[in-house]
Write a protein that holds these residues in place. Sequence first.
Motif, PDB file in Angstrom:
ATOM      1  N   LEU A  74      -5.248   7.706  -3.738  1.00 17.89           N
ATOM      2  CA  LEU A  74      -4.075   7.138  -3.271  1.00 17.89           C
ATOM      3  C   LEU A  74      -3.773   7.451  -1.995  1.00 17.89           C
ATOM      4  N   ASN A  75      -3.498   8.483  -1.621  1.00 16.51           N
ATOM      5  CA  ASN A  75      -3.385   9.095  -0.262  1.00 16.51           C
ATOM      6  C   ASN A  75      -4.419   8.390   0.797  1.00 16.51           C
ATOM      7  N   PHE A  78      -3.439   4.503   1.038  1.00 16.90           N
ATOM      8  CA  PHE A  78      -2.285   4.383   1.699  1.00 16.90           C
ATOM      9  C   PHE A  78      -2.323   4.814   3.377  1.00 16.90           C
ATOM     10  N   LYS A 128       3.503   7.841 -12.546  1.00 15.18           N
ATOM     11  CA  LYS A 128       3.604   8.020 -11.182  1.00 15.18           C
ATOM     12  C   LYS A 128       2.615   7.576 -10.198  1.00 15.18           C
ATOM     13  N   ARG A 132       2.759   4.275  -7.691  1.00 16.37           N
ATOM     14  CA  ARG A 132       2.183   4.121  -6.111  1.00 16.37           C
ATOM     15  C   ARG A 132       1.090   3.007  -5.922  1.00 16.37           C
ATOM     16  N   ARG A 133       0.325   2.845  -6.977  1.00 15.67           N
ATOM     17  CA  ARG A 133      -0.667   1.796  -6.858  1.00 15.67           C
ATOM     18  C   ARG A 133      -0.027   0.527  -6.667  1.00 15.67           C
ATOM     19  N   GLU A 135       2.746   0.084  -5.272  1.00 18.48           N
ATOM     20  CA  GLU A 135       3.275  -0.031  -3.782  1.00 18.48           C
ATOM     21  C   GLU A 135       2.421  -0.772  -2.953  1.00 18.48           C
TER      22      GLU A 135
END
Length: 203
Positions: A74-75, A78, A128, A132-133, A135
């Motif tokens: 994810l990082n 993003f 969690k 985030r995914r 987002e």
Amino acid sequence: MTSARAERRPGRPGRPGYDLDSLLAVAVKVFNDKGYDGTSMEVLAQRLGITKSAIYHHVSGKAELLDLALARALNALFAVTTEEGATSGPAIDRLEYVVRRSVEVLVAELPYVTLLLRVRGNTEVERKALARRREFDTFVSELVQSAADEGDLPGAADPALVGRLVFGMVNSIVEWYRPRAGASADELSATVAAIVFEGLRRS
């Protein structure tokens, strides 16, 4: 992420130990092979060739390993959204940039992104990650909508559907791509972009 110093397992001369990064890499492979729910700490210890206590030296358990793995994927995704190509210029160009870079991230972090795409929200860590995914998906959807508002999508195209279809294609790469036998990241991202954006841009 700071990796702990590699150690050697007592009583097993010549067998290398694991720092956090290498331990995580093996754990992700096992999660992808067996499924997270089907992986126990005993299975991880056997695959690593170390004791469970050696794993606990680095993490509190397999949930933390999952959290670290999903965060890595994810990082990386993003980070793409903050790059200049994703934040300046016409929306259609920014969208193309995000698609290209997402393919590159997928190739560079293939096991981690594969794991991310397979989670189903069965644990708090997974929920969690899925939040985030979503987002990230929202960021993409807004880019597609902006491209439509700027007149760079065909009039009949539904922006929400376009976003799902484009990233459906990108995400499907994890199911068949094998780095040693496949195209390079540059070739793959260029091909995906050509397929998508030559069709999306108005002449």
